[in-house]
Each structure stands twice: as structure tokens, then as C-alpha cells.
Design a protein around this motif. Structure first.
Motif, short mmCIF file in Angstrom:
data_model
loop_
_atom_site.label_atom_id
_atom_site.label_comp_id
_atom_site.label_asym_id
_atom_site.label_seq_id
_atom_site.Cartn_x
_atom_site.Cartn_y
_atom_site.Cartn_z
N ILE A 1 0.76 -1.26 -0.07
CA ILE A 1 0.17 -0.18 -0.05
C ILE A 1 0.85 1.19 0.14
CG2 ILE A 1 -1.69 1.23 1.29
CD1 ILE A 1 -2.77 -1.27 2.33
N PRO A 2 0.56 2.08 -0.98
CA PRO A 2 1.64 3.45 -0.94
C PRO A 2 1.44 4.40 0.31
CG PRO A 2 0.18 3.23 -2.84
CD PRO A 2 -0.15 2.17 -2.11
N GLU A 3 0.08 4.43 0.51
CA GLU A 3 -0.15 5.26 1.94
C GLU A 3 -0.81 4.32 2.87
OE1 GLU A 3 -2.24 8.61 0.90
OE2 GLU A 3 -0.61 9.43 -0.28
N PRO A 4 0.03 3.55 3.77
CA PRO A 4 -0.80 2.58 4.82
C PRO A 4 -1.36 3.48 5.76
CG PRO A 4 1.74 2.79 4.63
CD PRO A 4 1.56 3.60 3.72
N GLY A 5 -2.55 2.90 6.13
CA GLY A 5 -3.64 3.45 6.76
C GLY A 5 -3.42 3.10 8.33
N TRP A 6 -2.67 3.87 8.91
CA TRP A 6 -2.24 3.32 10.32
C TRP A 6 -3.77 3.78 11.33
CZ3 TRP A 6 1.19 0.45 11.61
CH2 TRP A 6 2.46 0.15 10.86
N ARG A 7 -4.32 4.70 10.66
CA ARG A 7 -5.42 5.00 11.69
C ARG A 7 -6.75 3.89 11.63
NH1 ARG A 7 -5.41 9.97 14.05
NH2 ARG A 7 -3.94 11.55 13.10
#
Length: 892
Positions: free
Chosen positions: A419-425
Motif C-alpha cells: 500500500i503506497p499510503e498505509p492506513g495507520w489510523r
């Protein structure tokens, strides 16, 4: 069809699908506001009929899924409601074109459509059209629901006509072959005149008519058609459509047995099966032609008379048979790799039914099968959705830990490396949802009740993941809170190396964001309670309350833990609370800012710092403070700062401390005396018979008859003036043969201001008898004496220790005084001084002998006198003959 609908349930087979989509630029919030109003029209009672039409709305639906509409009609988009904004007449033509283009997407299956236009006014808006509704604004649209109901009735008219058209098809052998998208190329060149092909066409059409009957509210008719379809398709080994017929049969039976629905969202049916059948007979022409009897088939598969099948309960599967047919249908779907979505959705429907039947183990078998269904290359978002739904379904059947496992997998999928922008939230939110499944709570109070629940190793792993996710979110405060929780609740399960690693990480985090006792509120409203370090260090019972220099231990009554300790403190005095603590860590533990937590009157706490050795064992800690006003005060606990985390440790939350608090009465301020003497402090403990709690003890060593002056200095170190002072004394060791004479107090004065007072007291010790080594004298004239051996020289000096005969006595001087506001309330203080005196004999008579008598009236008694002192001593006789003895000298 590549994207499954995980929210599908068995009762969805009776619904018609309506897509609601925006056309052009529509504000998202306004679109969903109207969408929710439209979705409230989930069932419509058809006019002049007792049937209900159920509607399922979607705001997004893939056109490729629509291609499976012949296989299962509830997948077919039959209605379209478009929502748009139009500000002027010039924009209307473009809006109409967009609406037309939207209809073309679903044109092959669409029954009817509607366009809701907001914002357009004028001549165009005044035109009366059935397919378009004009509203001046999103707020002024009160009849949206009514228009949707009219729209649904128009869909029903088309649905009913199609059902009748298919059910009464008289085209002889020319029944069309219904296909799924991937089958079309396989049927090219087949012999359409073969009996096998005709039965295939008949079986599939029968199944299709069953779907239409179920959607039209004719449950009994649908059951009959499904049964006939199963018999026809089983005979030609048409496994894919046979599975669909079996699933349709299961769905109709589920709707009958569970009118409340299996997904928790479908409204219950208002008609029983017999009522539905009767309604069908009364309100539709040709009802008898639709109900199929297995033994009354015509050449084209249509029955001439099946009225005997109406209301037969045998057409409906039993709850047990429903599951068996689901298993069979799923096994047939499994033969086709392109039917993976259909197979997965059937598993989900079966699980929902089994959940209502409370057959959790069988439901888990269906879910386990769903896990291994290959749907090809799924996007990361689709994987997250799949694992999340699996988690919800496991939760539905009561498999909480398995549910938590899949939710955790979904959380990890949110931050996959691809995933290019990991969804940490999103990852953090899903991890929080896994906590109940692992018997984990973020409230430390839940871990002080009995034994530990859950697998500690898994819980620690999950807490570490929460710490890491919160750090990647850019929220160090959350990291500190979760790491503190890990250290507090999992301390017993951490190895020595893990303890060091966790505390080092915690110190690194707190150097940037110190931990405190505030409640952390997450964006979704979840509140994280504070985590006090009640195990760093660990306190032990009992608690010692101290006032001034005198300590008093208060023992509580047994029979429960909800009790209060009672004690008294004095306003303005420095008071103490003592605890026994120990360090469970394998290294030195530094505790800073440790002080008392109180409620009630104003209290000034004086924090302390301590350093506890590794695994120290019990270690005493004294916490001090001063009450500033009179009244009641409760000692509720203590506060600390360990590893950069500030903790408020309440006594009620400490398992090892059996009290909820210490109630202290703070009396008005009193003067306070400090005592000092001219004699050294005593190293002798007070005798057991001495009940006074001595402030100080002095000791002195005297010879019989020696006088020693004792100077006592009293200094008022309090904030109040002394108004009264009383002095009393008593002898504690009254059985001794030595009397203590306390002379009258001389030069006694007290200055009432904050200065000092002095008392001079003379103490004289007088011999009350004599002592002979080894020979206590009871009567000197009658004592039988053992002569000293003659061969021992008289001049030899006996050792001093040989004649040691020390007697001990104790006395107590008690000072009772008061002043200030405390005196007004009747309070006073006592100050006691213990006096320890060792009394030694001044002389020893070491030998007694007699000379021969020269007269009958007298004789001569010879005494050897020894001076044990270090001073010169004079012995006086009656005939005024004085005998002078030097230190350690013996004379006759």
C-alpha cells in the motif's frame, strides 16, 4: 462477478434491487441525506393485494454483477433513482442527457427509473412527468417517500407481468436457455433439439420463475417451482444451476421459518404462507397454472392444474434440511472457479441462518470453507473487507477469539507493504476492536479482579502493535498510555530482559511526551482511562499513620475490606504516613515525586524521592505533609512519577492494601515542645510495664548516695503560645530496694512566646541497704557466714567485676501542656521523658571475721572493706574513726 456482497442474507432473495446514484455534481452530504430517506421505503404493500414488495437499495453497484441477474434475479438492477442538481433551464438538457446515459448502464435489466431534480424552478419544473420529480431545494422535498412508493409499485407491475409471462409461456419446446456470463461460449454448437438440452432449459426457467415468484411475494409458488427445478436439473447434472435452485429453496424456507430475518436488518413478513397462497389465488389470474405438481408436467414443463399443492408444508424445508441443502448447493458451486463469489455469499447466508439456530460449530465449518475460497487477485481494500466480514461472522456465532484473529489480520492488511499510503489510523481502530476477543480491556481495574484471563503472550503482542500503530499515527501520548498499560498489567508475564526493553522504550517516549492521569478521548469517542503504576513499586499492608515523633499503628476489624482507619493529626504539624513497598524489577527503581493524595481540608504534601534496589524486598517509605486547616481529611492514596509517568495510586485500587482510605481528624493547632537534656540518650529499651510512649529516654549511672543534676530544656517549636504546663513524675521500677528522690523543681519558668523554657531537676540516689558479694543480708546478727580462705593474702585486691551488683530503676517525667485554638477545644499534648538509672554500691564488704572475746559483754568483728569506685572514699564509724580508702583499695 468478482466482488462479493458480504452483507447478503437469505431474505435478500425476495427483494428487488434499486440503485440510487447522483448525476452530475451533487454535494455528498445532501446526496446521502436524500438516500437515507429513500432507503426508509424498504417494503411496500401493493394496492388491491395483500402482498408486500421488499426493496434493497445500493448507491454503488458494478455492472458486471448485473450480468448475473438471470442466474439469481435479486442480483438484477430493476430500478434506478438518480439525484441531481439543476440551477437553470439551460442546464436541464445536459442533465437529461446524463440521466439517459446513466440508464443505459443498466438498460438490459431496468424495469423503471426516476430522476429527482433539486434547485430547478420555472416552466420546466411545472411540467407534470412521471419519471421526473422537481424540488426547489433539498430541504423542501416533503413527498420524496411518496414518490418512491409510487415508483416501487410501477416496478411491481413490470415484475408481475414478467412472472406471468414466464410462468404461462406457451411457446412449445422453444424455452430459452438462461446462462451465466462465463457459460455463453460453452453452449455454442450444442444440439438444441436433444432431450437433455430441453430439460436443462426447463429446469433453469423453472428456477428463474421461482425467483420471480419469491420477489413478487408468492412464497408457496416459489417453493413449488424450486422443487421442480431441482428435480429437472439434477436429472441433467446441471450442477451450477442446481446449486442455485437449492439455494433458492433454502432462502424461501428461511423466509418462512424466520420472518424476523437472519441479518438483523430485514423487516418481518406480515403474511403467513397460507395467507400468501390464498392472496395469490384471489388477486391474480391463472394462479393454478403457476403451482407445479411433480407428476403433472406438460411437454413444456407447465402444469395444467396444481391446486392440490397450495399450502402443503412439505414444500418448505425443515431447519435441519435447510443447512443440508446449503451444503449441497455450496459443493456444486465449488465445481466452478468462476462461481467463487456465489459460493462465498452462500456460505455467508448459511452462517447467518446457523447463528439463529445456535449451531455455532457447524457455522464455523461454513466460515472455514469461505476462508479458502479463491476469488482471484483481490485489491488490498477488498482483502480488508473480506477479513472484517469474516471477523463479524465469527463474532455472530460466538467465536470471539477467532473473530479477533481475523480483525487483526484486517488491521495488518491496512498497512501492508504494497500500500503506497498505509492506513495507520484504520489499523489502530481495527486493533482496538480485537481487544474483547482476546479478553483484553484497556481499563487497568479489570486486571485487579481475580486471576488473569486470556493468553498473556497474545495480549502482549497486541499491545505492542497498538503502541507501534499509535506512534506511526503521530500520537506519542497514545503510545505512552498503551506501553504503561502493558507494563502495569503484564508485569508478571514479562521476562527480565523484556522488562528492561519495555521500560527503556517507555522512557524514550516519555522524554517527548510525559505520561499523566488524564483520560484520553479518541476521535470515535472511545475513552482510555489512566493507568496508575500500582506495581512500581508494590505497596503492602499495614499502613502506619504518624503524628509528630510518635507512631501509632491502627489495626482494623476483620470481616471485609470496606472500612476506614481513624486517626488524629494537628493543624500545621508535619504528619507522616508509612508504607512498606518492594521493587519487583530486576534493576534499581527510581521513584520520584512520591507524595500523599488527600481529600477534605487543605493539605500540603511534601513529595519525596527514593531509589529501591533490584528485587529489594519490603522497604519502608515515609510520606509527609502538613494539614493547613482543621476538620476531616481522608488519605486516599499516593502519587508517584516512575519512568516519566505520573501515577495517582488510590488505596481502594491496591489489592495488597485492605482499606479504602484513612480518615484523619485534624484538630486545631497546638503549641509543640521540643525536649533536650543534659544527659545522653539511653540505649536501653523501656521496660514492658512502662505504658507511656516516651518522647525521649536518658540514662545515668550512679553510686549509692551520689547526687546528679539533670537539666531539661523545653523549646516551643510550634506556631501557638503555651498557656498551660503541668509536670508530673512517677517511679516505674518500684520493687527495687533503691529509692529515687526527685527534688523539688527549681528555677522553673516558661516563656509563653515561641522561645524556650528550662527546668532544672536534681535527682539524688540514697542507699537503702548494703550488699555483700554473694551474701544478701537479711539479718546481720543471725547470718551464717562462710569464712574467706586463710591462704588468700589479705592485701590482694579483688577485681572490680567480681563484686559488681548493679541495680536498675526507671522513672518517667510527664509534661502536659496546651495553648492556642486547640486549648479552646479541650485538646492538649503530652511529652514524656524516661530516666534510666543504673545504681552501683559505693562499698563492698569482702570478708567478715571475729576475734576471741575478752569480755562477755563485747566482741570484735573484723570487716574487709573494698572501694570499687574511681574516687577516694571515707568511711565514718561511731567512734569518730574515719577510714580513708583510695580508688580500688581494700582495708580491714
Amino acid at each position: 462477478m468478482s466482488v462479493p456482497d458480504y452483507m447478503q442474507s437469505a431474505e435478500d432473495h425476495q427483494t428487488v434491487l434499486v440503485v440510487v446514484q447522483p448525476v452530475g455534481i451533487v454535494p455528498e452530504d445532501q446526496f446521502f441525506k436524500i438516500y437515507k430517506r429513500i432507503a426508509t421505503v424498504s417494503q411496500v404493500s401493493i394496492r388491491d393485494s395483500q402482498r408486500l414488495l421488499y426493496i434493497r437499495y445500493r448507491h454503488h453497484y458494478l455492472p458486471e454483477n448485473n450480468e448475473w441477474g438471470d442466474f439469481q434475479t435479486h442480483r438484477k438492477v430493476v430500478g434506478l433513482i438518480a439525484i441531481t442538481t439543476c440551477g437553470s433551464a439551460k442546464e436541464w438538457s445536459q442533465t437529461a442527457e446524463r440521466f439517459h446515459g446513466q440508464k443505459e448502464v443498466y438498460s438490459s435489466t431496468l424495469y423503471d427509473s426516476r430522476l429527482l431534480v433539486f434547485g430547478l424552478q420555472g416552466e420546466i419544473a411545472e411540467q407534470q412527468r412521471t419519471d421526473v420529480a422537481f424540488y426547489p431545494s433539498f430541504e423542501d422535498c416533503s413527498d420524496v417517500e411518496k414518490r418512491v412508493e409510487d415508483f416501487v409499485e410501477s416496478i411491481f407491475i413490470v415484475l408481475e407481468s414478467k412472472r406471468l409471462d414466464r410462468a404461462t409461456d406457451k411457446s412449445g419446446d422453444k424455452i430459452p436457455l438462461l446462462c451465466v456470463p462465463f457459460e455463453k461460449k460453452d453452449f455454442v454448437g450444442l444440439d438444441t433439439d436433444s432431450r437433455h438440452y430441453k430439460k436443462r432449459c426447463q429446469g433453469r426457467m423453472r428456477k428463474h420463475v421461482g425467483d420471480l415468484c419469491l420477489q413478487a411475494g408468492m412464497l408457496q409458488d416459489a417453493l413449488v417451482h424450486y422443487h421442480m427445478s431441482v428435480e429437472l436439473l439434477r436429472g441433467v447434472n446441471d450442477f451450477l444451476w442446481l446449486g442455485a435452485a437449492l439455494e433458492g429453496l433454502c432462502s424461501a424456507s428461511v423466509i418462512f421459518h424466520y420472518p424476523g430475518g437472519t441479518a438483523g436488518k430485514a423487516p418481518g413478513r406480515k403474511l403467513s404462507m397460507s395467507q400468501a397462497a390464498d392472496a395469490g389465488k384471489r388477486h391474480r389470474p391463472g394462479a393454478q397454472e403457476v403451482l407445479i405438481d411433480p407428476g403433472a408436467l406438460t411437454a413444456n414443463g407447465i402444469s395444467a392444474d396444481t391446486s392440490t399443492e397450495i399450502g402443503r408444508a412439505k414444500n418448505c424445508l425443515s431447519p435441519e434440511d435447510i443447512i443440508e441443502k446449503y451444503k449441497e448447493a455450496i459443493s456444486y458451486y465449488g465445481k466452478y472457479k468462476n462461481a467463487g463469489v456465489i459460493e462465498l455469499e452462500a456460505c455467508v447466508k448459511a452462517v447467518r441462518v446457523l447463528a439463529i439456530q445456535k449451531r455455532a460449530r457447524e457455522a464455523s465449518d461454513f466460515l472455514q470453507n469461505a476462508v479458502y475460497i479463491n476469488l482471484g487477485q483481490l485489491s488490498e481494500e477488498e482483502k480488508i473487507q473480506r477479513y472484517s466480514i469474516l471477523s463479524e461472522l465469527y463474532e455472530l456465532i460466538g467465536f470471539h477469539r477467532k473473530s479477533a484473529f481475523f480483525k487483526r489480520v484486517a488491521a495488518m492488511q491496512c498497512v501492508a507493504p504494497t500500500i503506497p499510503e498505509p492506513g495507520w489510523r484504520a489499523c489502530y481502530k481495527l486493533l482496538l476492536e480485537t481487544l474483547p476477543g482476546y479478553s483484553l480491556s484497556l481499563d487497568p481495574k479489570d486486571f485487579s479482579k481475580g486471576t488473569h484471563r486470556g493468553w498473556a503472550a497474545v495480549q502482549m503482542r497486541l499491545l505492542h502493535e497498538l503502541v507501534y500503530a499509535s506512534r506511526r499515527m503521530g500520537n506519542p501520548g497514545l503510545s505512552v498510555r498503551h506501553l504503561s498499560f502493558l507494563l502495569q498489567t503484564m508485569l508478571d508475564f514479562l521476562s527480565d530482559q523484556e522488562k528492561k526493553e519495555v521500560t527503556q522504550s517507555l522512557e524514550n517516549y516519555t522524554s517527548k511526551c510525559p505520561g499523566g492521569m488524564e483520560v484520553i478521548t479518541l476521535p470515535d469517542g472511545l475513552k482510555l482511562p489512566p493507568v496508575p503504576f500500582t506495581k512500581l513499586p508494590i505497596p503492602q499492608w499495614p499502613i502506619c499513620l504518624c503524628s509528630g515523633l510518635v507512631s501509632r499503628y491502627y489495626n482494623t476489624r476483620s470481616g471485609g475490606c470496606d472500612f476506614i482507619l481513624y486517626f488524629q493529626w494537628v493543624q500545621g504539624d508535619v504528619c507522616e504516613v508509612q508504607l512498606m513497598v518492594y521493587n519487583p524489577m530486576p534493576y534499581e527503581l527510581r521513584v520520584e515525586n512520591m507524595g500523599l493524595l488527600t481529600s477534605g481540608v487543605e493539605f500540603e504534601s511534601l513529595p519525596a524521592a527514593l531509589s529501591l534496589p533490584a528485587e529489594s524486598g519490603l522497604y519502608p517509605v515515609t510520606l509527609v505533609g502538613a494539614p493547613r486547616t482543621a476538620g476531616n481529611i481522608t488519605v486516599n492514596g499516593y502519587h508517584t512519577s516512575v519512568f516519566g509517568v505520573t501515577s495517582d495510586c488510590l488505596l481502594e485500587g491496591l489489592p495488597a492494601v485492605k482499606t479504602t482510605g484513612c480518615l484523619v481528624e485534624v484538630i486545631p493547632s497546638l503549641p509543640r515542645l521540643q525536649l533536650s537534656t543534659s544527659l545522653p540518650r539511653s540505649v536501653h529499651p523501656p521496660q514492658p510495664m512502662s505504658k507511656e510512649e516516651l518522647s525521649s529516654t536518658v540514662s545515668v549511672q550512679l553510686f549509692n548516695g551520689e547526687t546528679q543534676q539533670l537539666t531539661i530544656t523545653l523549646e516551643n517549636i510550634g506556631s501557638e503560645d503555651i498557656e498551660t504546663l503541668e509536670l508530673t513524675s512517677k517511679i516505674v521500677t518500684s520493687k527495687q530496694s533503691v529509692s529515687l528522690l526527685l527534688h523539688k523543681v527549681q528555677n522553673f519558668y516558661v516563656r509563653l512566646k515561641k522561645e524556650f523554657a528550662s527546668i532544672y531537676s536534681f535527682i539524688q540516689f540514697l542507699p537503702n541497704g548494703i550488699s555483700v558479694t554473694g551474701l544478701p543480708i537479711s539479718s546481720p546478727l543471725r547470718q551464717v557466714l562462710k569464712p574467706r580462705p586463710e591462704n588468700k593474702p589479705v592485701s590482694s585486691e579483688p577485681g572490680k567485676a567480681e563484686y559488681s551488683h548493679i541495680k536498675t530503676l526507671e522513672a518517667v517525667l510527664n509534661f502536659k501542656y496546651s495553648g492556642g485554638a486547640g486549648k479552646v477545644e479541650g485538646y492538649y499534648r503530652e511529652l514524656s521523658l524516661g530516666v534510666h538509672v543504673d545504681v552501683e554500691p559505693s562499698v563492698f564488704f569482702t570478708r567478715v571475721s571475729t576475734l576471741p572475746a575478752t569480755s562477755t559483754r563485747q566482741c570484735y568483728l573484723l570487716l574487709d572493706i573494698f572501694n570499687p569506685t574511681e574516687h577516694e572514699l571515707t568511711v565514718c564509724a561511731k567512734n569518730n574513726q574515719d577510714l580513708v580508702l583510695h580508688a580500688s583499695e581494700c582495708q580491714r
